[in-house]
Enzyme design. Structure first.
Site, mmCIF file in Angstrom:
data_model
loop_
_atom_site.group_PDB
_atom_site.id
_atom_site.type_symbol
_atom_site.label_atom_id
_atom_site.label_comp_id
_atom_site.label_asym_id
_atom_site.label_seq_id
_atom_site.Cartn_x
_atom_site.Cartn_y
_atom_site.Cartn_z
ATOM 1 C CE1 TYR A 162 -0.224 3.804 1.416
ATOM 2 C CE2 TYR A 162 -0.812 6.117 1.100
ATOM 3 C CZ TYR A 162 -1.067 4.772 0.888
ATOM 4 O OH TYR A 162 -2.152 4.383 0.138
ATOM 5 C CG ASN A 194 -4.647 -3.530 -4.947
ATOM 6 O OD1 ASN A 194 -5.109 -2.397 -4.794
ATOM 7 N ND2 ASN A 194 -4.842 -4.500 -4.054
ATOM 8 C CB ILE A 214 -11.098 4.024 -1.251
ATOM 9 C CG1 ILE A 214 -10.512 4.852 -2.397
ATOM 10 C CG2 ILE A 214 -12.115 2.995 -1.758
ATOM 11 C CD1 ILE A 214 -11.477 5.744 -3.128
HETATM 12 P P1 NAI Z 1 -6.337 -3.612 2.240
HETATM 13 O O1 NAI Z 1 -5.469 -3.671 3.443
HETATM 14 O O2 NAI Z 1 -7.791 -3.845 2.414
HETATM 15 O O3 NAI Z 1 -5.774 -4.600 1.105
HETATM 16 C C1 NAI Z 1 -4.396 -4.707 0.839
HETATM 17 C C2 NAI Z 1 -4.088 -6.165 0.529
HETATM 18 O O4 NAI Z 1 -2.665 -6.264 0.244
HETATM 19 C C3 NAI Z 1 -4.386 -7.102 1.694
HETATM 20 O O5 NAI Z 1 -5.168 -8.203 1.264
HETATM 21 C C4 NAI Z 1 -2.997 -7.523 2.167
HETATM 22 O O6 NAI Z 1 -2.970 -8.832 2.736
HETATM 23 C C5 NAI Z 1 -2.180 -7.433 0.878
HETATM 24 N N1 NAI Z 1 -0.738 -7.328 1.149
HETATM 25 C C6 NAI Z 1 -0.146 -6.504 2.050
HETATM 26 N N2 NAI Z 1 1.180 -6.727 2.081
HETATM 27 C C7 NAI Z 1 1.446 -7.698 1.177
HETATM 28 C C8 NAI Z 1 2.640 -8.366 0.756
HETATM 29 N N3 NAI Z 1 3.828 -8.095 1.293
HETATM 30 N N4 NAI Z 1 2.539 -9.323 -0.201
HETATM 31 C C9 NAI Z 1 1.331 -9.641 -0.733
HETATM 32 N N5 NAI Z 1 0.173 -9.047 -0.361
HETATM 33 C C10 NAI Z 1 0.229 -8.094 0.583
HETATM 34 O O7 NAI Z 1 -6.063 -2.182 1.585
HETATM 35 P P2 NAI Z 1 -6.829 -1.331 0.457
HETATM 36 O O8 NAI Z 1 -7.358 -0.114 1.114
HETATM 37 O O9 NAI Z 1 -7.706 -2.187 -0.366
HETATM 38 O O10 NAI Z 1 -5.561 -0.862 -0.394
HETATM 39 C C11 NAI Z 1 -5.162 -1.478 -1.595
HETATM 40 C C12 NAI Z 1 -4.181 -0.546 -2.282
HETATM 41 O O11 NAI Z 1 -4.829 0.693 -2.524
HETATM 42 C C13 NAI Z 1 -2.929 -0.228 -1.461
HETATM 43 O O12 NAI Z 1 -1.799 -0.193 -2.323
HETATM 44 C C14 NAI Z 1 -3.220 1.154 -0.914
HETATM 45 O O13 NAI Z 1 -2.055 1.875 -0.629
HETATM 46 C C15 NAI Z 1 -3.999 1.753 -2.060
HETATM 47 N N6 NAI Z 1 -4.825 2.906 -1.708
HETATM 48 C C16 NAI Z 1 -5.830 2.786 -0.796
HETATM 49 C C17 NAI Z 1 -6.605 3.899 -0.476
HETATM 50 C C18 NAI Z 1 -7.712 3.826 0.528
HETATM 51 O O14 NAI Z 1 -8.246 4.896 0.886
HETATM 52 N N7 NAI Z 1 -8.101 2.653 1.007
HETATM 53 C C19 NAI Z 1 -6.352 5.202 -1.096
HETATM 54 C C20 NAI Z 1 -5.276 5.199 -2.067
HETATM 55 C C21 NAI Z 1 -4.552 4.082 -2.360
#
Ligand code: NAI
Length: 253
Positions: free
Chosen positions: A154, A89, A187
């Site tokens: 992205y 994720n 989201i």
């Molecule tokens: P968020 O920023 O709240 O959570 C992402 C998590 O990934 C964070 O806890 C961060 O510390 C961790 N992370 C980042 N780089 C890392 C690395 N190099 N190694 C280990 N952990 C790492 O983001 P969110 O919104 O919860 O996104 C989660 C996933 O969902 C992502 O892949 C994002 O692209 C995808 N996504 C999100 C959408 C949205 O509207 N929020 C829509 C579509 C996909």
């Protein structure tokens, strides 16, 4: 008996946002959950909040782009219990126009969102293949299907995940490993709220999302749990969109 009793699930990027909700739902459904995240502070908050509910949670502060560290971590996690389910994720996003993106930024997004998935999936799937059993669910995005201005790196990373998912699925089926992906639309999470102002979000929803609202983390986590469960036992190589109808076409103005 709960849906995931006796299962060991690894969720990456689960210190906050959608990943945290996925980890939390798996724990509620009886799984042993191992969380990997780069952010140590959020990770310990996540552990405290999940442990309060007396769930079995292990946490690992690891940057998923560091291949050697990822390999060591997977060996440690496997020594606790064999991994049954991998949820990829973790991801990052940044808005920059195509003409302005610096190489460092391009590489960083691709490293975390695509190559990071490759590293951990390879180590985990090698072990799953020996056991002839496993499930992987990848986080892609609606942006892996259609473009969004300002996010060329992205979008490319998420399109890459959709194709990685298909190819892993066809290669790993012989080892009884299923691989699918989830493609959320807009989201509300810490990531999206850091990037977009409330005014932008409102305009975006009015213009693009037929269901007229942003999605929430519970609605995405439940799709991950479905794809990780036996309810989807004949599904592999699929990328399931959950976007309030955005990809279906233009809404009424
Ligand atoms: P968020 O920023 O709240 O959570 C992402 C998590 O990934 C964070 O806890 C961060 O510390 C961790 N992370 C980042 N780089 C890392 C690395 N190099 N190694 C280990 N952990 C790492 O983001 P969110 O919104 O919860 O996104 C989660 C996933 O969902 C992502 O892949 C994002 O692209 C995808 N996504 C999100 C959408 C949205 O509207 N929020 C829509 C579509 C996909």
């Amino acid at each position: 008996m709960k849906r995931f009793s006796g299962k060991h699930v690894v969720v990456t990027g689960a210190a906050r946002g959608i990943g945290f909700e996925i980890a939390s739902q798996f724990a509620q459904e009886g799984a042993l959950v191992s969380i990997i995240d780069i952010n140590e502070n959020s990770l310990s908050e996540a552990k405290n909040s999940l442990s309060k509910a007396e769930r079995s949670i292990y946490t690992y502060a690891v940057d998923l782009t560091h291949r050697n560290l990822v390999e060591k971590t997977i060996n440690t996690i496997e020594s606790i219990a064999p991994i049954d389910i991998l949820i990829n994720n973790a991801g990052i996003a940044k808005e920059t126009s195509f003409l302005e993106i610096e190489e460092k930024e391009w590489k960083n997004i691709l490293d975390v969102n695509l190559t990071g998935f490759f590293h951990i999936s390879q180590f985990v799937c090698r072990k799953m293949a020996l056991r002839k059993n496993g499930v992987v669910v990848n986080m892609a995005s609606k942006n892996g299907f259609d473009g969004e201005a300002g996010y060329s790196h992205y979008n490319a990373s998420k399109g890459g995940i959709i194709m990685l998912t298909k190819t892993m699925a066809i290669e790993l089926a012989q080892f009884n490993i299923r691989v699918n992906a989830v493609c959320p639309g807009y989201i509300q999470t810490p990531m999206s709220m850091e990037i977009d102002s409330p005014e932008f979000t409102k305009k975006f929803i009015d213009r693009y999302i037929p269901l007229n609202r942003a999605g929430n983390v519970r609605e995405i986590a439940s799709v991950f749990l479905f794809l990780a469960s036996n309810e989807s036992s004949f599904m592999t190589g699929q990328s399931i969109v959950a976007d309030g109808g955005q990809l279906a076409g233009q809404k009424m103005m």
